[in-house]
Motif scaffolding. Structure first.
Motif, PDB file in Angstrom:
ATOM      1  N   GLN A  96     -79.101  44.218  14.202  1.00 58.03           N
ATOM      2  CA  GLN A  96     -78.965  45.594  13.102  1.00 58.03           C
ATOM      3  C   GLN A  96     -78.006  45.118  12.134  1.00 58.03           C
ATOM      4  N   GLN A 103     -71.463  49.177  13.107  1.00 55.15           N
ATOM      5  CA  GLN A 103     -72.103  48.800  14.575  1.00 55.15           C
ATOM      6  C   GLN A 103     -71.525  49.621  15.681  1.00 55.15           C
ATOM      7  N   SER A 107     -75.443  48.080  19.423  1.00 52.07           N
ATOM      8  CA  SER A 107     -76.056  47.362  18.312  1.00 52.07           C
ATOM      9  C   SER A 107     -75.318  45.813  18.404  1.00 52.07           C
ATOM     10  N   GLN A 110     -76.708  43.321  21.013  1.00 49.77           N
ATOM     11  CA  GLN A 110     -78.079  43.300  21.449  1.00 49.77           C
ATOM     12  C   GLN A 110     -78.363  41.647  21.704  1.00 49.77           C
TER      13      GLN A 110
END
Ligand SMILES: NC(=O)c1ccc[n+]([C@@H]2O[C@H](COP(=O)([O-])OP(=O)(O)OC[C@H]3O[C@@H](n4cnc5c(N)ncnc54)[C@H](OP(=O)(O)O)[C@@H]3O)[C@@H](O)[C@H]2O)c1
Length: 256
Positions: A96, A103, A107, A110
């Motif tokens: 992302q 963030q 995210s 990940q």
């Protein structure tokens, strides 16, 4: 200009390769390059349709497997079933894009839960099984592992860990005399894939320039076909003394 490595791709004829992330981007180009060198390629991704299209294109030399490459049971099942001479860990989550303060932990982490988990499970199982002598495990890290990537959350750190895991495995293979090579490849950012296009757009916007200007500011863009060709060079036996290679449009450059 980086000196091209010498390839002995003949050794791939009739061998088996597993490529994760084979449905698009770099993984698809790597699967095609290995197939063109005579390997039977087992391609892994979660979405079945693009894998089936690649199967239609490559024919019987390609086997499609729809599975989560970060799941340890996928690694153990496929390594036991196919006993690959070549294993390419190319699947990766698209980070992302956004500055740190935008963030969330979800995210940010990940790429740890996908890319690092994948490298850990497959590499660990390749050592424990172990794969046959003269097999090779090639993990896709990133140039971001060296340069950082401030708009990609935990991506750069995760890719640095992929490179560390690969080098630790190389050390363990050598200590135990297993004869398995472990190599990481660090491509430069390129808009040639879905993942790279998203990242290049975010950095271009941050710099207030268009994507072409941003991309060409660091030289000619790397193509997916070039990644396929370079991974084929390494799989074909051209590993030299390096455990990690930067990959740009000029080719592979060995890291210390
Ligand atoms: N493009 C760049 O500029 C760049 C630069 C440096 C390094 N890299 C690295 O190169 C690798 C390939 O990137 P790319 O640009 O080709 O990305 P991409 O075009 O987004 O393709 C990613 C591939 O990984 C698969 N994948 C994602 N999560 C998966 C999972 N959990 N299990 C199985 N398959 C999964 C995707 O298929 P499904 O979604 O269907 O599963 C797809 O086949 C990544 O590791 C990336 O970090 C890319």
């Amino acid at each position: 200009m980086n000196k091209p490595l010498q390839t002995h791709a003949d050794g791939l004829v009739g061998s088996t390769a597993i490529v994760t992330g084979a449905s698009r981007g770099f993984g698809r180009a790597i699967a095609k390059a290995l197939s063109s060198a005579g390997a039977h390629v087992v391609g892994v991704a979660r979405g079945p349709s693009p894998l089936d299209e690649l199967r239609d294109e490559l024919g019987d030399t390609f086997t499609a497997v729809a599975a989560d490459a970060a799941d340890p049971s996928t690694a153990s099942r496929l390594l036991d079933e196919y006993r690959p001479r070549t294993l390419v860990l190319c699947a990766g989550a698209a980070p992302q894009m956004g500055p740190l303060q935008d963030q969330t932990w979800e995210s940010f982490s990940q790429n740890w839960n996908m890319d690092v988990a994948q490298a850990f499970h497959w590499t660990r199982y390749a050592l424990r099984r172990p794969l046959a002598p003269e097999s090779v495990v090639i993990a896709l890290s990133s140039g971001a592992a060296v340069k950082g990537s401030p708009l990609s959350g935990g991506y750069a750190g995760a890719k640095a860990t992929v490179k560390f895991i690969t080098s630790y495995a190389a050390m363990e293979s050598q200590r135990a005399g297993l004869g398995i090579d472990f190599v990481s490849v660090l491509p430069q950012l390129t808009p040639a894939t879905d993942l790279g296009a998203k990242a290049a757009a975010a950095y271009a916007e941050r710099q207030g320039v268009d994507v072409d200007t941003f991309v060409t500011s660091s030289g000619p863009a790397l193509s997916a076909e070039q990644v396929g060709k370079s991974v084929l060079e390494i799989a074909g036996g051209a590993r030299g003394e390096h455990l990690a290679y930067l990959l740009t449009a000029s080719g592979l450059g060995g890291l210390a």
